[in-house]
Scaffold this motif. Structure first.
Motif, PDB file in Angstrom:
ATOM      1  N   LYS A   1      -6.450  21.571   4.263  1.00  0.00           N
ATOM      2  CA  LYS A   1      -5.661  20.557   4.978  1.00  0.00           C
ATOM      3  C   LYS A   1      -4.191  20.687   4.586  1.00  0.00           C
ATOM      4  CE  LYS A   1      -9.293  17.040   4.763  1.00  0.00           C
ATOM      5  NZ  LYS A   1      -9.643  16.870   6.132  1.00  0.00           N
ATOM      6  N   ARG A   2      -3.314  20.590   5.599  1.00  0.00           N
ATOM      7  CA  ARG A   2      -1.866  20.531   5.336  1.00  0.00           C
ATOM      8  C   ARG A   2      -1.515  19.066   5.108  1.00  0.00           C
ATOM      9  NH1 ARG A   2       1.970  24.279   6.975  1.00  0.00           N
ATOM     10  NH2 ARG A   2       3.158  22.547   7.814  1.00  0.00           N
ATOM     11  N   ILE A   3      -0.947  18.788   3.945  1.00  0.00           N
ATOM     12  CA  ILE A   3      -0.642  17.422   3.544  1.00  0.00           C
ATOM     13  C   ILE A   3       0.833  17.315   3.205  1.00  0.00           C
ATOM     14  CG2 ILE A   3      -1.095  15.660   1.785  1.00  0.00           C
ATOM     15  CD1 ILE A   3      -3.950  16.831   1.593  1.00  0.00           C
ATOM     16  N   ALA A   4       1.468  16.255   3.691  1.00  0.00           N
ATOM     17  CA  ALA A   4       2.860  15.963   3.359  1.00  0.00           C
ATOM     18  C   ALA A   4       2.853  15.024   2.158  1.00  0.00           C
ATOM     19  CB  ALA A   4       3.565  15.318   4.543  1.00  0.00           C
TER      20      ALA A   4
ATOM     21  N   PHE B   1       4.341   8.355  -5.564  1.00  0.00           N
ATOM     22  CA  PHE B   1       3.974   9.473  -4.701  1.00  0.00           C
ATOM     23  C   PHE B   1       2.962   9.035  -3.650  1.00  0.00           C
ATOM     24  CE2 PHE B   1       5.710  11.219  -8.494  1.00  0.00           C
ATOM     25  CZ  PHE B   1       6.440  12.309  -8.056  1.00  0.00           C
ATOM     26  N   TYR B   2       3.168   9.545  -2.426  1.00  0.00           N
ATOM     27  CA  TYR B   2       2.317   9.199  -1.291  1.00  0.00           C
ATOM     28  C   TYR B   2       1.983  10.474  -0.525  1.00  0.00           C
ATOM     29  CZ  TYR B   2       4.156   4.646  -2.450  1.00  0.00           C
ATOM     30  OH  TYR B   2       4.502   3.515  -3.136  1.00  0.00           O
ATOM     31  N   ALA B   3       0.806  10.495   0.100  1.00  0.00           N
ATOM     32  CA  ALA B   3       0.365  11.667   0.853  1.00  0.00           C
ATOM     33  C   ALA B   3      -0.192  11.245   2.201  1.00  0.00           C
ATOM     34  CB  ALA B   3      -0.700  12.420   0.050  1.00  0.00           C
ATOM     35  N   ILE B   4       0.248  11.965   3.237  1.00  0.00           N
ATOM     36  CA  ILE B   4      -0.253  11.756   4.600  1.00  0.00           C
ATOM     37  C   ILE B   4      -0.480  13.132   5.228  1.00  0.00           C
ATOM     38  CG2 ILE B   4       0.854   9.510   4.959  1.00  0.00           C
ATOM     39  CD1 ILE B   4       3.096  10.928   6.510  1.00  0.00           C
TER      40      ILE B   4
ATOM     41  N   ARG C   1       8.306   8.038  13.881  1.00  0.00           N
ATOM     42  CA  ARG C   1       8.391   7.611  12.481  1.00  0.00           C
ATOM     43  C   ARG C   1       7.038   7.131  11.989  1.00  0.00           C
ATOM     44  NH1 ARG C   1      13.976   5.515  10.837  1.00  0.00           N
ATOM     45  NH2 ARG C   1      15.315   6.602  12.313  1.00  0.00           N
ATOM     46  N   PHE C   2       6.792   7.409  10.701  1.00  0.00           N
ATOM     47  CA  PHE C   2       5.525   7.035  10.075  1.00  0.00           C
ATOM     48  C   PHE C   2       5.791   6.424   8.706  1.00  0.00           C
ATOM     49  CE2 PHE C   2       4.676  10.482  12.948  1.00  0.00           C
ATOM     50  CZ  PHE C   2       3.485  10.128  13.568  1.00  0.00           C
ATOM     51  N   ASN C   3       5.020   5.402   8.382  1.00  0.00           N
ATOM     52  CA  ASN C   3       5.077   4.823   7.049  1.00  0.00           C
ATOM     53  C   ASN C   3       4.271   5.748   6.130  1.00  0.00           C
ATOM     54  OD1 ASN C   3       4.024   3.252   4.735  1.00  0.00           O
ATOM     55  ND2 ASN C   3       5.209   1.613   5.672  1.00  0.00           N
ATOM     56  N   VAL C   4       4.906   6.274   5.072  1.00  0.00           N
ATOM     57  CA  VAL C   4       4.218   7.230   4.207  1.00  0.00           C
ATOM     58  C   VAL C   4       3.189   6.567   3.296  1.00  0.00           C
ATOM     59  CG1 VAL C   4       6.136   8.864   4.294  1.00  0.00           C
ATOM     60  CG2 VAL C   4       5.998   7.250   2.391  1.00  0.00           C
ATOM     61  N   VAL C   5       3.275   5.257   3.129  1.00  0.00           N
ATOM     62  CA  VAL C   5       2.316   4.534   2.300  1.00  0.00           C
ATOM     63  C   VAL C   5       1.003   4.325   3.045  1.00  0.00           C
ATOM     64  CG1 VAL C   5       1.874   2.395   1.031  1.00  0.00           C
ATOM     65  CG2 VAL C   5       4.176   3.372   1.050  1.00  0.00           C
ATOM     66  N   THR C   6       1.103   3.962   4.324  1.00  0.00           N
ATOM     67  CA  THR C   6      -0.082   3.602   5.105  1.00  0.00           C
ATOM     68  C   THR C   6      -0.492   4.636   6.151  1.00  0.00           C
ATOM     69  OG1 THR C   6       1.222   2.483   6.818  1.00  0.00           O
ATOM     70  CG2 THR C   6       0.535   1.164   4.894  1.00  0.00           C
ATOM     71  N   GLY C   7       0.436   5.519   6.547  1.00  0.00           N
ATOM     72  CA  GLY C   7       0.174   6.472   7.625  1.00  0.00           C
ATOM     73  C   GLY C   7       0.417   5.887   9.002  1.00  0.00           C
ATOM     74  N   GLU C   8       0.849   4.635   9.066  1.00  0.00           N
ATOM     75  CA  GLU C   8       1.054   3.953  10.346  1.00  0.00           C
ATOM     76  C   GLU C   8       2.229   4.561  11.126  1.00  0.00           C
ATOM     77  OE1 GLU C   8       2.189  -0.475  12.106  1.00  0.00           O
ATOM     78  OE2 GLU C   8       2.125  -0.152   9.946  1.00  0.00           O
ATOM     79  N   ALA C   9       2.001   4.815  12.431  1.00  0.00           N
ATOM     80  CA  ALA C   9       3.075   5.237  13.330  1.00  0.00           C
ATOM     81  C   ALA C   9       3.911   4.000  13.639  1.00  0.00           C
ATOM     82  CB  ALA C   9       2.498   5.832  14.606  1.00  0.00           C
ATOM     83  N   THR C  10       5.203   4.040  13.309  1.00  0.00           N
ATOM     84  CA  THR C  10       6.033   2.850  13.462  1.00  0.00           C
ATOM     85  C   THR C  10       6.935   2.885  14.688  1.00  0.00           C
ATOM     86  OG1 THR C  10       7.748   3.725  11.987  1.00  0.00           O
ATOM     87  CG2 THR C  10       6.006   2.392  10.978  1.00  0.00           C
ATOM     88  N   THR C  11       7.145   4.072  15.276  1.00  0.00           N
ATOM     89  CA  THR C  11       7.951   4.174  16.493  1.00  0.00           C
ATOM     90  C   THR C  11       7.414   5.286  17.390  1.00  0.00           C
ATOM     91  OG1 THR C  11       9.534   5.754  15.549  1.00  0.00           O
ATOM     92  CG2 THR C  11      10.097   3.426  15.360  1.00  0.00           C
TER      93      THR C  11
ATOM     94  N   VAL D   1      -3.518  10.195   8.909  1.00  0.00           N
ATOM     95  CA  VAL D   1      -4.369   9.862   7.767  1.00  0.00           C
ATOM     96  C   VAL D   1      -3.515   9.814   6.507  1.00  0.00           C
ATOM     97  CG1 VAL D   1      -6.299  10.664   6.344  1.00  0.00           C
ATOM     98  CG2 VAL D   1      -6.382  10.924   8.828  1.00  0.00           C
ATOM     99  N   ASN D   2      -3.752   8.798   5.682  1.00  0.00           N
ATOM    100  CA  ASN D   2      -3.094   8.773   4.371  1.00  0.00           C
ATOM    101  C   ASN D   2      -4.150   9.007   3.297  1.00  0.00           C
ATOM    102  OD1 ASN D   2      -4.138   6.078   4.724  1.00  0.00           O
ATOM    103  ND2 ASN D   2      -2.863   5.439   3.023  1.00  0.00           N
ATOM    104  N   TYR D   3      -3.710   9.572   2.186  1.00  0.00           N
ATOM    105  CA  TYR D   3      -4.610   9.940   1.101  1.00  0.00           C
ATOM    106  C   TYR D   3      -4.162   9.265  -0.189  1.00  0.00           C
ATOM    107  CZ  TYR D   3      -5.661  13.716   4.378  1.00  0.00           C
ATOM    108  OH  TYR D   3      -5.993  14.424   5.501  1.00  0.00           O
ATOM    109  N   PRO D   4      -5.109   8.769  -0.984  1.00  0.00           N
ATOM    110  CA  PRO D   4      -4.747   8.215  -2.297  1.00  0.00           C
ATOM    111  C   PRO D   4      -4.161   9.314  -3.185  1.00  0.00           C
ATOM    112  CG  PRO D   4      -6.967   7.544  -1.662  1.00  0.00           C
ATOM    113  CD  PRO D   4      -6.529   8.599  -0.686  1.00  0.00           C
ATOM    114  N   VAL D   5      -3.139   8.950  -3.962  1.00  0.00           N
ATOM    115  CA  VAL D   5      -2.458   9.891  -4.852  1.00  0.00           C
ATOM    116  C   VAL D   5      -2.512   9.341  -6.271  1.00  0.00           C
ATOM    117  CG1 VAL D   5      -0.255  11.003  -5.392  1.00  0.00           C
ATOM    118  CG2 VAL D   5      -0.907  10.630  -3.008  1.00  0.00           C
ATOM    119  N   ARG D   6      -2.685  10.258  -7.221  1.00  0.00           N
ATOM    120  CA  ARG D   6      -2.684   9.879  -8.628  1.00  0.00           C
ATOM    121  C   ARG D   6      -1.824  10.885  -9.383  1.00  0.00           C
ATOM    122  NH1 ARG D   6      -8.386  10.102 -10.940  1.00  0.00           N
ATOM    123  NH2 ARG D   6      -8.006  12.326 -10.888  1.00  0.00           N
TER     124      ARG D   6
END
Length: 103
Positions: free
Chosen positions: A26-29, A37-40, A69-79, A87-92
């Motif tokens: 998977k390609r993850i940002a 740190f956040y991953a989508i 635009r996307f919220n990097v915390v939730t993955g939500e499309a904002t515009t 999809v957002n992924y938990p980061v540790r």
């Protein structure tokens, strides 16, 4: 069952920037927002632009291709023009390692 995958070092990602990483095919940002740190998914839901190359403003990344635009915390499309979330992924952070939890 989920799986944690080491994808980067903390030192690789400057504050307010992103990095494309690959984990389990998977390609993850991966983004650093003030040391958090956040991953989508790296692929914009509009026409596939690379979100890791977008401009980060706080917790929102703008796709470099068409400005969605996307919220990097939730993955939500904002515009628009994106009509779907990513999809957002938990980061540790474990020491200097950044790990992403994959399903």
């Amino acid at each position: 069952m989920s799986k944690s995958v080491r994808v980067a070092k903390v030192s690789q990602i400057a504050d307010q920037s992103g990095l494309c990483v690959e984990a389990e095919g998977k390609r993850i940002a991966l983004f650093n927002v003030g040391g958090a740190f956040y991953a989508i998914d790296d692929t914009c839901t509009h026409q596939g632009g690379p979100l890791s190359e977008g401009t980060l403003d706080g917790q929102v990344v703008e796709c470099p291709w068409h400005g969605a635009r996307f919220n990097v915390v939730t993955g939500e499309a904002t515009t628009p023009p994106a009509g779907a979330n990513v999809v957002n992924y938990p980061v540790r952070v474990n020491g200097d390692d950044v790990e992403v939890e994959l399903p």
